[in-house]
Scaffold this motif. Structure first.
Motif, short mmCIF file in Angstrom:
data_model
loop_
_atom_site.label_atom_id
_atom_site.label_comp_id
_atom_site.label_asym_id
_atom_site.label_seq_id
_atom_site.Cartn_x
_atom_site.Cartn_y
_atom_site.Cartn_z
N ALA A 111 48.13 49.44 44.09
CA ALA A 111 48.19 49.44 45.56
C ALA A 111 46.95 48.75 46.12
N LEU A 112 45.80 49.02 45.54
CA LEU A 112 44.55 48.40 45.98
C LEU A 112 44.60 46.88 45.82
N MET A 113 45.16 46.43 44.68
CA MET A 113 45.19 44.99 44.42
C MET A 113 46.21 44.28 45.30
N THR A 114 47.37 44.89 45.45
CA THR A 114 48.41 44.21 46.23
C THR A 114 48.02 44.15 47.70
N LEU A 115 47.29 45.18 48.17
CA LEU A 115 46.80 45.13 49.55
C LEU A 115 45.89 43.93 49.74
N ALA A 116 44.98 43.73 48.79
CA ALA A 116 44.05 42.62 48.91
C ALA A 116 44.79 41.29 48.82
N ALA A 117 45.78 41.21 47.91
CA ALA A 117 46.48 39.94 47.71
C ALA A 117 47.25 39.55 48.98
N PHE A 118 48.03 40.49 49.52
CA PHE A 118 48.77 40.15 50.73
C PHE A 118 47.83 40.06 51.93
N GLY A 119 46.71 40.77 51.85
CA GLY A 119 45.70 40.63 52.90
C GLY A 119 45.19 39.20 52.95
N MET A 120 45.03 38.57 51.79
CA MET A 120 44.60 37.17 51.77
C MET A 120 45.66 36.27 52.39
N VAL A 121 46.94 36.57 52.12
CA VAL A 121 48.02 35.77 52.72
C VAL A 121 47.96 35.89 54.24
N VAL A 122 47.72 37.11 54.72
CA VAL A 122 47.60 37.32 56.17
C VAL A 122 46.39 36.57 56.71
N LEU A 123 45.30 36.60 55.95
CA LEU A 123 44.05 35.96 56.38
C LEU A 123 44.25 34.46 56.58
N LEU A 124 45.02 33.83 55.69
CA LEU A 124 45.21 32.38 55.78
C LEU A 124 46.26 32.00 56.80
N SER A 125 47.11 32.96 57.20
CA SER A 125 48.14 32.64 58.18
C SER A 125 47.52 32.65 59.57
N ARG A 126 48.07 31.81 60.44
CA ARG A 126 47.66 31.92 61.84
C ARG A 126 48.92 31.89 62.66
N SER A 127 48.72 31.99 63.94
CA SER A 127 49.86 32.00 64.83
C SER A 127 50.68 30.72 64.61
N GLY A 128 51.96 30.89 64.29
CA GLY A 128 52.82 29.74 64.08
C GLY A 128 52.73 29.12 62.70
N PHE A 129 51.93 29.71 61.82
CA PHE A 129 51.82 29.15 60.48
C PHE A 129 51.75 30.28 59.46
N GLU A 130 52.64 30.20 58.46
CA GLU A 130 52.63 31.21 57.42
C GLU A 130 52.06 30.57 56.16
N ALA A 131 51.01 31.18 55.62
CA ALA A 131 50.43 30.64 54.39
C ALA A 131 51.23 31.18 53.22
N GLU A 132 52.45 30.64 53.05
CA GLU A 132 53.33 31.24 52.06
C GLU A 132 53.33 30.51 50.73
#
Lengths: 213, 502
Positions: B353-374
């Motif tokens: 849980a700790l690792m997956t939070l950080a991993a998807f947290g990074m995806v959120v960090l790189l995304s901005r409004s109108g752009f998904e860092a997928e």
């Protein structure tokens, strides 16, 4: 054969046949009506087991409320059922194979030995005036209070979900704030203003307007 | 029938969360203008207070497994169990949800998804998990699961104007409903064979009777299928990649983290707590499931270009690893394995849980409004843009790959140790080989971050609280890897307090 046994088999046969028709009927309205019939028969079987409360609830809640709603939905939605049925024959062999295997396995385990009349003796007869509903209520609000309250919260989840997924406020919505409408007072609608009476005096503009036609 | 308010004392945290849901619903209905911020703040407050309540309960009765509500007048019989395991797992769930909501907040706000209902559903999902974690009765277990699942289906479909989100929600809902049906059918078989829904009573009945073995096994198959679906392991994994990819990333954060902890608790309470008499059978089933998950998860992840799908497949393999611990507890002729095996699985669930939070947290960090860092490509050259967060992502990827001295390494090490101790050497070897293959796709992300030029040079524009917490999360992965003792000890003590015979 006892009469009760006869009634049981009759109800079961109609139940199974109508359940089959639910998935085979071409007309969705017919399917819904067959489902209603199936529920009625299931209610009858509950009655045979002297579970009156469940029988009445099944008819009232499912037939009375849920199925009527279902019927509305089926009639209002324009679902293309021929498209839904596409691929039926393609998937039938695999589906039928899995179904048959499952049925055989289930009948091996469930048939006779473990759940037959010998394994599951009838409970002691209840005294006259025994209230099924009262007993259910007693355990529901005491022993089962915890899951009962939690089940209410599950319904709350469904409610919040339904509202959050479907409610939209559009600019063109013609909705009325009921509270504002109810609390309106006649003074709020019309404002009566006292004015001194005025005499119209013929003016140049009025003369022009009169002269136009 | 006497009634005492003290019966409710052990469920204070649950009642509090339920009342707060109602309060937030009312408050946000009246406070139109500030509803979004208010719902978020109150949700976080609720989680903090509930965490404090759980901590206080943990502190009060260290290490005792008591069935509260057990009372000779017969009210609330044994449906709720208050023990150390429940306390630790509930605390982990609160923390995970808090972090997930904090990470997701800005992402949601940028997409106008931070409606108050989002936070209400997240809280109700948390409540469902709390119920599952402390359930001592098949019915309560099922209701907790349904509450959590229904709220999660709604969250996945929350972006209702996006076809992908609604499709993912629909898929999750239909498959989840089938899995719930399977589970319920299995439970009815267990009830048919034992005549009780109470887990300790089921356990006794299973141990004492031998004449209804077939019915029990028949039910067990359905139960294992249902549990496997909720954990998202092969062959019940089909929903995982689609749901992770289709859901808004803030929801993926929630779906991929806390429910796994709850599903672990569900499996432990049901299989170990209720059906340990059939351990030989469900362990064999879980063995196949675990082996298939580790193989398929790691191999399929190699082919992914979308980072959310890649993490989904990696999650499948991680859950397979977690099962390694769960299936090594009871072996005929060997004693003393039980506590270590289940503690290792618990450690795995929490550290995942700790690792997956950080991993998807990074995806959120790189995304901005109108752009998904997928895409994995979006991580290209992260080192140029932000060396600090590239380092954090490196920690996460190394930890997930199981490279030594990160928390993921100790988690893998503990479950493998348990599997070897139980005599499943082939399974451990397979798992190690597969995780070496799996290291490739984790390291590919690292290579992209450090050795390629970025496509965009825009600096990261995330709110400071997200940056701070993500850093803490990344550092926690490293620090827990160096000093895993505390968490290992907490897991060990929680399992020990269950007093499982071995």
């Amino acid at each position: 054969m006892e009469f009760k046994t006869f009634v049981f088999y009759l109800l079961s046969a109609v139940l199974v046949l109508s359940a089959l028709r639910v998935i085979t009927a071409r007309n969705p309205v017919h399917a819904v009506l067959f489902l209603v019939l199936a529920f009625f028969n299931a209610g009858g079987i509950w009655l045979l087991l002297s579970a009156e409360f469940l029988a009445v609830t099944l008819v009232m809640v499912y037939v009375g409320a849920v199925m009527v709603l279902f019927l509305f939905v089926v009639m209002m939605l324009d679902i293309d059922f021929t498209r839904l049925r596409e691929g039926f024959w393609k998937y039938l062999p695999v589906g039928a194979l899995v179904g048959v295997v499952l049925t055989i396995e289930m009948s091996l385990v469930l048939g006779g030995k473990y759940f037959g009349l010998e394994a599951m003796p009838a409970p002691a007869a209840t005294p006259a005036g025994f209230s099924n509903t009262r007993e259910l209520g007693l355990v529901l609000y005491t022993d089962y209070a915890w899951p009962f309250e939690l089940a209410a919260l599950v319904l709350l989840v469904a409610m919040i979900t339904a509202v959050s997924l479907t409610l939209r406020r559009r600019r063109t919505d013609k909705w009325i704030a009921a509270s504002a409408q109810v609390s309106v007072h006649h003074e709020g609608r019309i404002e009566l203003v006292k004015m001194a009476a005025e005499k119209t005096e013929p003016s140049a503009a009025a003369d022009d307007a009169a002269a136009q036609p | 029938m006497n009634f005492d308010a003290n019966y409710f004392y052990p469920v204070t945290a649950e009642i509090f969360v339920a009342l707060m849901v109602l309060a937030i619903m009312l408050a946000t209905a009246f406070a139109r203008g500030i509803a979004r911020g208010l719902a978020y703040a109150l949700t976080q407050l609720t989680l903090v207070v509930a965490a404090l309540m759980t901590l206080a309960a943990l502190h009060g009765e260290p290490g005792t497994a008591t069935n509260l509500f057990a009372d000779e007048t017969g009210s609330f019989i044994n449906m709720f169990v208050q023990d150390r395991l429940g306390g630790v797992l509930k605390f982990a769930v609160y923390c995970t949800m808090m972090v997930a909501l904090l990470y997701g907040r800005d992402y949601l706000a940028a997409r106008r998804l931070d409606r108050p209902e989002f936070f209400l559903l997240a809280l109700l999902a948390t409540l469902g998990m709390m119920v599952m974690i402390t359930a001592n009765h098949l019915l309560v277990l099922y209701i907790g699961l349904e509450m959590m699942s229904l709220a999660l289906y709604a969250l996945v479909a929350f972006d209702r104007d996006s076809t992908r989100s609604t499709e993912a929600g629909m898929k999750y809902f239909v498959l989840g409903a089938v899995a719930s049906g399977l589970l319920l059918y299995g439970m009815s078989m267990i009830y048919g064979a034992t005549g009780t829904l109470d887990l300790p009573a089921v356990s006794q009945a299973v141990a004492s009777q031998t004449d209804k073995r077939e019915v029990l096994l028949f039910g067990l198959v359905f139960l294992v299928a249902g549990v496997s679906f909720k954990l998202g392991v092969v062959p019940f994994h089909m929903w995982v990649p689609d749901v992770y990819q289709g859901a808004p990333t803030a929801v993926t954060l929630i779906v991929s983290s806390a429910p796994k902890i709850a599903a672990f608790a569900f499996a432990l309470r049901l299989l170990v707590g209720g059906l340990s008499g059939l351990a030989a059978h469900w362990q064999t089933m879980l063995m196949l499931v675990a082996a298939a998950s580790i193989v398929l998860g790691n191999v399929a992840a190699l082919a992914q270009r979308n980072i959310k799908r890649m993490l989904a497949y990696s999650g499948i393999s991680h859950m397979g690893f977690m099962l390694l611990g769960l299936l090594s507890g009871i072996v005929e002729g060997k004693s003393g394995l039980t506590n270590d095996a289940y503690a290792s699985a618990m450690f795995y669930a929490i550290s995942y849980a700790l690792m997956t939070l950080a991993a998807f947290g990074m995806v959120v960090l790189l995304s901005r409004s109108g752009f998904e860092a997928e895409d994995i490509e979006d991580f290209k050259g992260l080192n140029r843009r932000s060396p600090w967060f590239a380092l954090m992502m490196l920690f996460v990827m190394f930890s997930m790959a199981g490279i030594p001295f990160f928390v993921g390494f100790f988690a893998k090490f503990a479950v493998l140790e348990a599997a070897v101790a139980a005599g499943y050497l082939w399974l451990a070897v397979l798992a190690v080989v597969m995780s070496v293959i799996g290291a490739f796709y984790y390291l590919r992300v690292v290579k992209l971050m450090y050795f390629e030029e970025p496509d965009v040079n825009a600096p990261l524009a995330a709110p400071p609280e997200l940056q701070v917490l993500l850093s803490v999360n990344g550092l926690a992965i490293a620090v827990l890897g160096l000093m895993p003792g505390g968490l290992l000890h907490a897991c060990g003590a929680a399992i020990e307090a269950l007093h499982l015979g071995s």
